[in-house]
Write an enzyme that holds these catalytic residues in place. Sequence first.
Site, PDB file in Angstrom:
ATOM      1  N   CYS A  53      -4.118  -4.860  -1.878  1.00 28.14           N
ATOM      2  CA  CYS A  53      -2.781  -4.283  -1.633  1.00 28.14           C
ATOM      3  C   CYS A  53      -1.982  -5.324  -0.858  1.00 28.14           C
ATOM      4  CB  CYS A  53      -2.906  -2.987  -0.836  1.00 28.14           C
ATOM      5  SG  CYS A  53      -1.328  -2.208  -0.435  1.00 28.14           S
TER       6      CYS A  53
ATOM      7  N   CYS B 293       5.934  -3.543  -3.753  1.00 26.81           N
ATOM      8  CA  CYS B 293       4.545  -3.814  -4.126  1.00 26.81           C
ATOM      9  C   CYS B 293       4.338  -5.333  -4.110  1.00 26.81           C
ATOM     10  CB  CYS B 293       4.280  -3.252  -5.514  1.00 26.81           C
ATOM     11  SG  CYS B 293       2.607  -3.602  -6.115  1.00 26.81           S
TER      12      CYS B 293
HETATM   13  N1  LIG Z   1       0.917   2.365  -3.687  1.00 21.57           N
HETATM   14  C1  LIG Z   1       1.972   1.655  -2.954  1.00 21.57           C
HETATM   15  C2  LIG Z   1       2.730   0.715  -3.907  1.00 21.57           C
HETATM   16  C3  LIG Z   1       1.870  -0.460  -4.356  1.00 21.57           C
HETATM   17  C4  LIG Z   1       1.575  -1.374  -3.192  1.00 21.57           C
HETATM   18  C5  LIG Z   1       0.433  -2.350  -3.394  1.00 21.57           C
HETATM   19  N2  LIG Z   1      -0.262  -2.306  -4.652  1.00 21.57           N
HETATM   20  C6  LIG Z   1       0.875  -3.764  -3.057  1.00 21.57           C
HETATM   21  O1  LIG Z   1       0.342  -4.727  -3.642  1.00 21.57           O
HETATM   22  O2  LIG Z   1       1.726  -3.908  -2.148  1.00 21.57           O
HETATM   23  C7  LIG Z   1       2.974   2.661  -2.337  1.00 21.57           C
HETATM   24  O3  LIG Z   1       3.085   3.794  -2.849  1.00 21.57           O
HETATM   25  O4  LIG Z   1       3.648   2.263  -1.379  1.00 21.57           O
END
Ligand SMILES: N[C@H](CCC[C@H](N)C(=O)O)C(=O)O
Length: 284
Positions: free
Chosen positions: A221, A76
């Site tokens: 993200c 993340c």
């Molecule tokens: N929901 C994502 C994880 C958080 C990624 C995102 N919030 C970031 O800042 O990279 C997954 O299941 O791969």
Amino acid sequence: MSTTAEFFFKYHGLGNDFIVLDCRQSGTDIDAEFSRWVCDRRRGVGADGVLSLLPSQTGMARMVVHNADGSIAEMCGNGLRCAVKYLVDHSGEKPERIEVETGAGLLSCTPVYGVDGVAEVEISMGPARLVASNLPSGASGQPFLDAPVPGHSGLRGHAISMGNPHLVLLDQPLGDASRLGPELERHPGFPERTNVEFVRVDKDGLTVVVWERGCGLTEACGTGACAAAAAAVIAKRLPADAWLRVTLPGGDLHIRVPSDLSDVRLRGPVSFVFTGVVPDLPGR
Ligand SMILES: N[C@H](CCC[C@H](N)C(=O)O)C(=O)O
């Protein structure tokens, strides 16, 4: 199960918000039920996910990413910036660089300090992987790049892993994210589900909306911004080896993709919001 951390710390990176739990003393993590409850925006604290910090032999901590639906993600980008701010601001020092163990490897993070501790973090995110076990065609070893999305005529995508899987749809209307995101998140080509990026290529960067695995639409993200930038560089729509602006609903991140995709860099702000006492899970 109550968590092994006494306090929680709420942070966000461009509105992608997380609860940080420091579990380095006990060494035990939370479970999926606790993550679902504490991320609930009405019955719990409310967040896109929980970042558990556990002991590490190689880094300042090992970060485990729990999505709001209780699933665990390999990495993340916004969350790692939040974890770095917590670790550094609570260390009593101002290191030039720290390393954190993640599902995408041991990652090097450079804090940028402001008046309230860490204000921004630059992360060496590691490689953008074109073939990986959590991507389609991983078995055949052929990258899924600018290819028709099986079962979705008219959609073309790039499958890119930043440790976690991403289906990047260049030139797909941003407004399609809430309509197409839920189904594409569960596309059978992605054995562990996937994040889905809807991308407009601008002349000087990207504008991106992300439907995140295990969370839905988010304000930002980090790994999704990296995957979108990597896809734009692979498609020769944007230059390699240059800082690229990636605008998300919550604000701008800056991403740099080397021509060999070996070490993608991410830079962005981070904010502390509040802290509180971790209650026992109701009914347990
Ligand atoms: N929901 C994502 C994880 C958080 C990624 C995102 N919030 C970031 O800042 O990279 C997954 O299941 O791969």
